[in-house]
Design a protein around this motif. Structure first.
Motif, PDB file in Angstrom:
ATOM      1  N   GLY A  90     -21.036   9.768  48.967  1.00 64.63           N
ATOM      2  CA  GLY A  90     -20.445   8.436  49.015  1.00 64.63           C
ATOM      3  C   GLY A  90     -20.119   7.795  47.688  1.00 64.63           C
ATOM      4  O   GLY A  90     -19.832   6.595  47.632  1.00 64.63           O
ATOM      5  N   VAL A  91     -20.138   8.563  46.595  1.00 60.74           N
ATOM      6  CA  VAL A  91     -19.866   8.012  45.269  1.00 60.74           C
ATOM      7  C   VAL A  91     -18.546   8.568  44.741  1.00 60.74           C
ATOM      8  O   VAL A  91     -18.328   9.774  44.743  1.00 60.74           O
ATOM      9  N   VAL A  92     -17.657   7.695  44.299  1.00 62.36           N
ATOM     10  CA  VAL A  92     -16.435   8.144  43.641  1.00 62.36           C
ATOM     11  C   VAL A  92     -16.841   8.631  42.249  1.00 62.36           C
ATOM     12  O   VAL A  92     -17.327   7.853  41.426  1.00 62.36           O
ATOM     13  N   THR A  93     -16.651   9.920  42.004  1.00 63.54           N
ATOM     14  CA  THR A  93     -17.179  10.534  40.791  1.00 63.54           C
ATOM     15  C   THR A  93     -16.056  11.025  39.895  1.00 63.54           C
ATOM     16  O   THR A  93     -15.131  11.704  40.356  1.00 63.54           O
ATOM     17  N   VAL A  94     -16.164  10.674  38.621  1.00 65.42           N
ATOM     18  CA  VAL A  94     -15.138  11.000  37.639  1.00 65.42           C
ATOM     19  C   VAL A  94     -15.758  11.904  36.578  1.00 65.42           C
ATOM     20  O   VAL A  94     -16.753  11.551  35.957  1.00 65.42           O
TER      21      VAL A  94
END
Length: 290
Positions: A90-94
């Motif tokens: 559930g984490v937008v990861t860059v």
């Protein structure tokens, strides 16, 4: 500190493992997005990032990850396993690239890292992330850069943005006291660390997050391997000892029997308990800032 070549080989092996692992939730992958164009004044080529996001993201926490490799090796593509697993949670990861030594020194690396934060703050809503819930993380040299841009405001100031960093997650970070390390080790002329940090001790202190702690800085979640390198033990001990002078929120974990490289390779395992700890840390901070 580990050999950059050995480190890269071990991480590269994870690509094969990662690509054959089961995906329980489908995610979006947007790769090789330019976040910083070629900077002729710094002789830095254009830099890119990869984004991993949940299938239906809405105002999600955002995590920017900076890779390790002794400041002279590594690549964002080696850490797709981490981006994919965080996105499924559930984490937008860059995952970013940054200029490696000898092309860039620590200031160039920190400037690039800060530029990635600015890009994410201005654009991450297009990928379902919340610009008000940005966290930074890194392993080894990447942990150093994550810490440095979190405590030295001048890097984000230099790219024209007030720090949006809500918290920093350090995974066996190197270089928290680069000044102390280089003063003790007395590296020979031409050593890669002197190319990265210059031969000037005053620059070593500027590069060391230990000497820039201050009240009001973002909270830290810090992991150290019990069997990591002696230099990392020393710098972490100093860092954690003085942290309570600036914040009441000290989240510090020493992981038993873990060496330096396994501190990041452990994240190949989807059910690694570190994931839940990171999510708890991020959610706890994000909830108080809404």
């Amino acid at each position: 500190m580990t050999s950059a070549i050995t480190f890269t080989k071990i991480i590269a092996f994870l690509i094969l493992i990662s690509s054959t692992s089961c995906a329980f939730k489908r995610i979006h992958r947007d790769k090789n997005i330019i976040y910083m164009k070629t900077d002729s004044t710094r002789s830095i080529p254009s830099l890119s990032l990869n984004i991993f996001s949940p299938r239906k993201p809405v105002d999600k926490n955002v995590l920017i990850f900076i890779h390790g490799g002794s400041w002279r090796s590594g690549d964002k593509k080696l850490y797709s396993f981490f981006g994919s697993r965080m996105a499924r949670k559930g984490v937008v990861t860059v995952i970013i690239n940054y200029p490696l030594s000898p092309i860039g020194d620590f200031n160039d690396m920190a400037y690039a890292s800060a530029s990635s934060v600015k890009w994410v703050h201005e654009n991450i809503d297009q990928f379902g992330g919340d610009q008000n819930k940005i966290f930074v993380s890194g392993h080894s040299a990447g942990g150093h850069l994550a810490a440095l841009i979190s405590v030295r405001d001048e890097y984000l100031d230099s790219v024209g943005i007030k720090s949006p960093i809500k918290g920093a997650i350090l995974i066996d970070a190197a270089g928290l006291d680069m000044y102390g390390y280089l003063m003790e080790e007395k590296k020979p002329e031409g050593h890669s660390y002197l190319k990265t940090f210059t031969p000037n001790p005053r620059e070593w202190k500027k590069a060391s997050p230990l000497y820039h702690l201050h009240k009001g800085m973002p909270p830290f979640l810090i992991y150290k391997g019990e069997k990591t390198y002696a230099s990392i033990h020393k710098s972490h001990d100093k860092f954690v000892k003085v942290l309570p002078n600036f914040t009441s929120k000290v989240n510090y974990h020493v992981l038993k029997r873990k060496k330096h490289v396994p501190m990041i390779t452990q994240f190949v395992w989807t059910w690694n308990p570190r994931y839940d700890e990171i999510l708890h840390f991020m959610n706890g901070i994000a909830d108080t800032t809404n």
